[in-house]
Design an enzyme around this catalytic site. Structure first.
Site, PDB file in Angstrom:
ATOM      1  N   HIS A  37       3.505  -4.294   9.337  1.00  0.00           N
ATOM      2  CA  HIS A  37       3.354  -4.120  10.781  1.00  0.00           C
ATOM      3  C   HIS A  37       1.999  -4.598  11.295  1.00  0.00           C
ATOM      4  CE1 HIS A  37       6.689  -1.594   9.655  1.00  0.00           C
ATOM      5  NE2 HIS A  37       5.915  -0.731   9.055  1.00  0.00           N
ATOM      6  N   PRO A  49       0.796  -1.228   0.000  1.00  0.00           N
ATOM      7  CA  PRO A  49       0.000   0.000   0.000  1.00  0.00           C
ATOM      8  C   PRO A  49       0.824   1.272   0.000  1.00  0.00           C
ATOM      9  CG  PRO A  49      -0.144  -1.122   2.119  1.00  0.00           C
ATOM     10  CD  PRO A  49       0.509  -2.076   1.164  1.00  0.00           C
ATOM     11  N   ASN A  50       0.351   2.221  -0.775  1.00  0.00           N
ATOM     12  CA  ASN A  50       0.882   3.590  -0.872  1.00  0.00           C
ATOM     13  C   ASN A  50       2.203   3.680  -1.637  1.00  0.00           C
ATOM     14  OD1 ASN A  50      -1.264   4.813   0.689  1.00  0.00           O
ATOM     15  ND2 ASN A  50      -0.397   3.716   2.423  1.00  0.00           N
ATOM     16  N   GLU A  63      12.424  -9.306   2.442  1.00  0.00           N
ATOM     17  CA  GLU A  63      11.676  -8.114   2.881  1.00  0.00           C
ATOM     18  C   GLU A  63      12.532  -6.868   2.629  1.00  0.00           C
ATOM     19  OE1 GLU A  63      11.232  -8.030   7.152  1.00  0.00           O
ATOM     20  OE2 GLU A  63       9.756  -6.413   7.086  1.00  0.00           O
ATOM     21  N   ALA A  66       2.834  -0.687   5.023  1.00  0.00           N
ATOM     22  CA  ALA A  66       2.320  -0.735   6.406  1.00  0.00           C
ATOM     23  C   ALA A  66       1.749  -2.111   6.772  1.00  0.00           C
ATOM     24  CB  ALA A  66       1.275   0.346   6.604  1.00  0.00           C
ATOM     25  N   HIS A  79      12.488  -2.495   2.906  1.00  0.00           N
ATOM     26  CA  HIS A  79      11.889  -1.195   3.244  1.00  0.00           C
ATOM     27  C   HIS A  79      12.831  -0.107   2.774  1.00  0.00           C
ATOM     28  CE1 HIS A  79       8.775  -3.121   5.473  1.00  0.00           C
ATOM     29  NE2 HIS A  79       9.693  -3.877   6.057  1.00  0.00           N
ATOM     30  N   ILE A  80      12.263   0.900   2.160  1.00  0.00           N
ATOM     31  CA  ILE A  80      13.060   2.021   1.649  1.00  0.00           C
ATOM     32  C   ILE A  80      13.633   2.824   2.813  1.00  0.00           C
ATOM     33  CG2 ILE A  80      12.881   4.180   0.324  1.00  0.00           C
ATOM     34  CD1 ILE A  80      10.512   2.624  -1.190  1.00  0.00           C
ATOM     35  N   SER A  81      12.783   3.130   3.770  1.00  0.00           N
ATOM     36  CA  SER A  81      13.223   3.877   4.955  1.00  0.00           C
ATOM     37  C   SER A  81      13.758   2.905   6.003  1.00  0.00           C
ATOM     38  CB  SER A  81      12.043   4.672   5.529  1.00  0.00           C
ATOM     39  OG  SER A  81      11.045   3.785   6.018  1.00  0.00           O
ATOM     40  N   ARG A  89       6.472   0.812  13.747  1.00  0.00           N
ATOM     41  CA  ARG A  89       7.161   0.294  12.561  1.00  0.00           C
ATOM     42  C   ARG A  89       8.279  -0.691  12.924  1.00  0.00           C
ATOM     43  NH1 ARG A  89       5.018   3.638   8.495  1.00  0.00           N
ATOM     44  NH2 ARG A  89       4.630   5.713   9.327  1.00  0.00           N
ATOM     45  N   TYR A 148      10.914   9.074   1.473  1.00  0.00           N
ATOM     46  CA  TYR A 148      10.945   8.028   0.441  1.00  0.00           C
ATOM     47  C   TYR A 148      11.613   8.458  -0.874  1.00  0.00           C
ATOM     48  CZ  TYR A 148       7.648   5.826   3.650  1.00  0.00           C
ATOM     49  OH  TYR A 148       7.067   5.274   4.771  1.00  0.00           O
ATOM     50  N   ARG A 208      12.251   4.826  13.100  1.00  0.00           N
ATOM     51  CA  ARG A 208      11.015   5.611  12.998  1.00  0.00           C
ATOM     52  C   ARG A 208      10.088   5.310  14.186  1.00  0.00           C
ATOM     53  NH1 ARG A 208       8.785   5.144   7.057  1.00  0.00           N
ATOM     54  NH2 ARG A 208       7.509   6.875   7.845  1.00  0.00           N
ATOM     55  N   ASN A 218       8.097  -5.420  -0.537  1.00  0.00           N
ATOM     56  CA  ASN A 218       7.931  -4.282   0.366  1.00  0.00           C
ATOM     57  C   ASN A 218       6.447  -4.225   0.678  1.00  0.00           C
ATOM     58  OD1 ASN A 218       7.686  -1.891   1.743  1.00  0.00           O
ATOM     59  ND2 ASN A 218       8.984  -0.724   0.358  1.00  0.00           N
ATOM     60  N   ARG A 239       4.997  10.892  -2.537  1.00  0.00           N
ATOM     61  CA  ARG A 239       4.617  10.681  -1.152  1.00  0.00           C
ATOM     62  C   ARG A 239       5.795  10.970  -0.227  1.00  0.00           C
ATOM     63  NH1 ARG A 239       4.725   4.582   1.289  1.00  0.00           N
ATOM     64  NH2 ARG A 239       3.795   5.118   3.275  1.00  0.00           N
ATOM     65  N   ASP A 280       1.393 -15.445   6.815  1.00  0.00           N
ATOM     66  CA  ASP A 280       0.968 -16.826   6.522  1.00  0.00           C
ATOM     67  C   ASP A 280       1.120 -17.150   5.037  1.00  0.00           C
ATOM     68  OD1 ASP A 280       0.345 -17.376   9.151  1.00  0.00           O
ATOM     69  OD2 ASP A 280      -1.829 -17.210   8.893  1.00  0.00           O
TER      70      ASP A 280
HETATM   71  C1  DQA Z   1       7.952   1.213   4.152  1.00  0.00           C
HETATM   72  C2  DQA Z   1       7.946   1.430   5.659  1.00  0.00           C
HETATM   73  C3  DQA Z   1       6.567   1.198   6.231  1.00  0.00           C
HETATM   74  O1  DQA Z   1       6.570   1.414   7.634  1.00  0.00           O
HETATM   75  C4  DQA Z   1       5.573   2.171   5.612  1.00  0.00           C
HETATM   76  O2  DQA Z   1       4.270   1.916   6.099  1.00  0.00           O
HETATM   77  C5  DQA Z   1       5.606   2.145   4.127  1.00  0.00           C
HETATM   78  C6  DQA Z   1       6.904   2.063   3.452  1.00  0.00           C
HETATM   79  C7  DQA Z   1       9.316   1.551   3.519  1.00  0.00           C
HETATM   80  O3  DQA Z   1       9.545   1.143   2.397  1.00  0.00           O
HETATM   81  O4  DQA Z   1      10.134   2.243   4.147  1.00  0.00           O
HETATM   82  O5  DQA Z   1       4.594   2.273   3.467  1.00  0.00           O
HETATM   83  O6  DQA Z   1       7.688  -0.155   3.889  1.00  0.00           O
END
Ligand code: DQA
Length: 145
Positions: free
Chosen positions: A78, A10-11, A96, A75, A98-100, A109, A23, A105, A72, A18, A85
């Site tokens: 979390h 998502p997002n 896995e 959210a 994550h960009i950040s 997270r 990011y 944070r 990735n 964003r 599963d």
């Molecule tokens: C994220 C980190 C997550 O906590 C956040 O909800 C995202 C992006 C990252 O790539 O840093 O949507 O997965």
């Protein structure tokens, strides 16, 4: 030809627009072109959804089709036992990303429901985390097959 799926949750369709201070300014579509050019010997499939069940369906569809997945989960990382599963169910190795740096944070997270089901996690290295994950898949995961 090795087959690797990149899956964004998502997002992440809004990357580049964003929260650019967190990011960055690059859209994932623009980054994907560079990533694919960097690994011409790999068939890199890209999927993004904002919907948990669609992500789960896509992970299921990767069975017997993809050699590894770079995920990735945004959210859902979390919150989603269902995604954890799905990763456990599919018998395809998942990295896995994550960009950040999620550990630097908010406290919520710092929990990942999916991490324990993944081969490993990359966090805080920006979009380069995806390329590092692909490199690891080629060198170690597919290299060992
Ligand atoms: C994220 C980190 C997550 O906590 C956040 O909800 C995202 C992006 C990252 O790539 O840093 O949507 O997965």
């Amino acid at each position: 030809m090795p087959k690797i799926a990149i899956v964004n949750g998502p997002n992440l369709n809004l990357l580049g627009k964003r929260e650019p201070d967190i990011y960055g300014n690059q859209s994932f579509e623009d980054y994907l072109v560079i990533l694919q050019a960097g690994f011409p010997e790999v068939e890199i499939t890209y999927y993004q959804s904002n919907i948990e069940g669609e992500l789960i369906n896509f992970l299921h569809d990767c069975m017997h089709k993809q050699q590894a997945i770079v995920l990735n989960a945004g959210a859902y990382t979390h919150t989603s036992i269902a995604l954890a599963d799905a990763i456990a169910a599919i018998n395809v190795p998942v990295i896995e990303v994550h960009i950040s740096n999620v550990l630097a944070r908010e406290d919520f997270r710092k929990t990942s429901f999916i991490a324990a089901k993944c081969v490993g996690s990359i966090s805080g290295l920006g979009l380069n985390g995806y390329a590092l994950a692909v490199t690891h898949i080629l060198d170690v995961i597919i290299g060992d097959e």
